[in-house]
Design a protein around this motif. Structure first.
Motif, short mmCIF file in Angstrom:
data_model
loop_
_atom_site.label_atom_id
_atom_site.label_comp_id
_atom_site.label_asym_id
_atom_site.label_seq_id
_atom_site.Cartn_x
_atom_site.Cartn_y
_atom_site.Cartn_z
N LEU A 1 -16.71 -27.97 -8.52
CA LEU A 1 -15.73 -28.98 -8.90
C LEU A 1 -15.62 -30.02 -7.79
N SER A 2 -15.16 -31.18 -8.17
CA SER A 2 -14.89 -32.22 -7.18
C SER A 2 -13.54 -31.97 -6.51
N PRO A 3 -13.41 -32.25 -5.22
CA PRO A 3 -12.11 -32.11 -4.55
C PRO A 3 -11.22 -33.34 -4.70
N ILE A 4 -11.64 -34.32 -5.52
CA ILE A 4 -10.91 -35.59 -5.55
C ILE A 4 -9.47 -35.41 -6.03
N GLU A 5 -9.23 -34.49 -6.98
CA GLU A 5 -7.86 -34.29 -7.45
C GLU A 5 -6.98 -33.73 -6.34
N GLN A 6 -7.53 -32.82 -5.57
CA GLN A 6 -6.79 -32.27 -4.43
C GLN A 6 -6.49 -33.37 -3.42
N ILE A 7 -7.46 -34.22 -3.15
CA ILE A 7 -7.28 -35.33 -2.21
C ILE A 7 -6.20 -36.29 -2.71
N LEU A 8 -6.25 -36.62 -4.01
CA LEU A 8 -5.25 -37.53 -4.57
C LEU A 8 -3.85 -36.96 -4.45
N SER A 9 -3.71 -35.66 -4.73
CA SER A 9 -2.39 -35.04 -4.70
C SER A 9 -1.86 -34.88 -3.28
N GLN A 10 -2.69 -34.35 -2.41
CA GLN A 10 -2.21 -33.97 -1.08
C GLN A 10 -2.20 -35.12 -0.07
N ARG A 11 -3.16 -36.01 -0.19
CA ARG A 11 -3.27 -37.07 0.82
C ARG A 11 -2.66 -38.38 0.36
N GLU B 1 -15.74 -45.64 -3.89
CA GLU B 1 -15.02 -46.92 -3.99
C GLU B 1 -13.52 -46.70 -4.15
N LEU B 2 -13.15 -45.67 -4.90
CA LEU B 2 -11.73 -45.34 -5.04
C LEU B 2 -11.12 -45.01 -3.68
N LEU B 3 -11.80 -44.16 -2.90
CA LEU B 3 -11.27 -43.76 -1.61
C LEU B 3 -11.16 -44.94 -0.66
N ASP B 4 -12.11 -45.86 -0.73
CA ASP B 4 -12.02 -47.07 0.09
C ASP B 4 -10.75 -47.85 -0.26
N GLY B 5 -10.48 -47.99 -1.56
CA GLY B 5 -9.28 -48.71 -1.99
C GLY B 5 -8.00 -48.01 -1.58
N LEU B 6 -7.98 -46.69 -1.69
CA LEU B 6 -6.79 -45.93 -1.31
C LEU B 6 -6.52 -46.05 0.18
N ARG B 7 -7.59 -46.00 0.98
CA ARG B 7 -7.42 -46.15 2.43
C ARG B 7 -6.90 -47.54 2.78
N ALA B 8 -7.20 -48.52 1.91
CA ALA B 8 -6.73 -49.89 2.14
C ALA B 8 -5.30 -50.10 1.62
N GLY B 9 -4.71 -49.07 1.03
CA GLY B 9 -3.33 -49.16 0.58
C GLY B 9 -3.13 -49.38 -0.90
N MET B 10 -4.21 -49.45 -1.69
CA MET B 10 -4.08 -49.63 -3.13
C MET B 10 -3.62 -48.32 -3.78
N ARG B 11 -2.73 -48.41 -4.78
CA ARG B 11 -2.24 -47.22 -5.47
C ARG B 11 -2.15 -47.48 -6.97
#
Length: 223
Positions: free
Chosen positions: A105-115, A66-76
């Protein structure tokens, strides 16, 4: 020792609405009674979104999907990230080796930082370790995650997710994969009890054997 619930008083969190902040912040925090109480308040006051693990739960919070869906929609939004809850096999997918053993480990922190250009604030018992975005050094990111989990363990009984941590281990995943293979083998045998020489049964049993032999290699390949 810096208590994890002190994030609510941490200057970057207090100043999160400031136009001077270049990047949104994600606070990587342990699941404790005090932190979850404050996170609920921050969520109710629309000061942060809370991201929780699929095997747990948090009313009004977000799963990783759900977080990734929101981020792809432009939410920050500012994030409270309960990374200690990301233990399911579809959440924790990166195998790391450390003094704590081999675990995922989850890659979500890497995704948040890099993408998505999130600055990360990992709680440790010596303070908050800030990683500014974008951080291309994956080794640093995962080292921060390991330091965070080590600090979670230092909370003793206050860490509510302590009992779930073994789910991250390589051995837990191996045993889980083997259980699934044994179930598949038993189901195939049951399906052909009246015809044990059926070629389909032999095919299924061969698949089970190959799967059992390769499970270690497949998991190790994720390292």
């Amino acid at each position: 020792m810096t208590r994890p619930e002190s994030f609510i008083e941490y200057a970057p969190f207090v100043e999160q609405a400031s136009s001077l902040r270049r990047n949104p912040m994600a606070y990587v925090l342990p699941t404790t009674r005090e932190v979850t109480t404050i996170a609920r308040r921050a969520l109710a006051e629309a000061r942060a979104s809370v991201v929780y693990g699929r095997l747990t739960g948090f009313a009004g919070g977000l799963t990783i999907a759900e977080l990734l869906d929101g981020l792809r929609a432009g939410m920050r939004p500012t994030l409270v990230l309960f990374a200690d809850q990301f233990v399911a096999s579809d959440e924790a997918t990166v195998l790391v080796k450390s003094s704590l053993g081999d675990f995922f480990l989850s890659p979500i922190e890497q995704i948040l930082s890099q993408r998505y250009s999130y600055d990360l604030a990992h709680w440790t018992n010596t303070g908050f370790e800030i990683t500014e975005a974008p951080c291309e050094d994956e080794r640093r990111l995962y080292s921060q995650s390991v330091a965070y989990l080590r600090s979670c363990a230092s909370l003793d009984d206050g860490w509510q997710l302590r009992g779930q941590h073994p789910r991250r281990s390589l051995n837990f995943r191996i045993q889980g994969a083997k259980r699934k293979i044994r179930l598949f083998r038993s189901s195939a045998i049951d399906a052909y009890l009246d015809d044990p020489d059926h070629p389909k049964l032999r095919e299924h049993l061969l698949l089970a054997e190959r799967g059992e032999l390769s499970v270690h290699e497949k998991l190790e390949a994720g390292c």
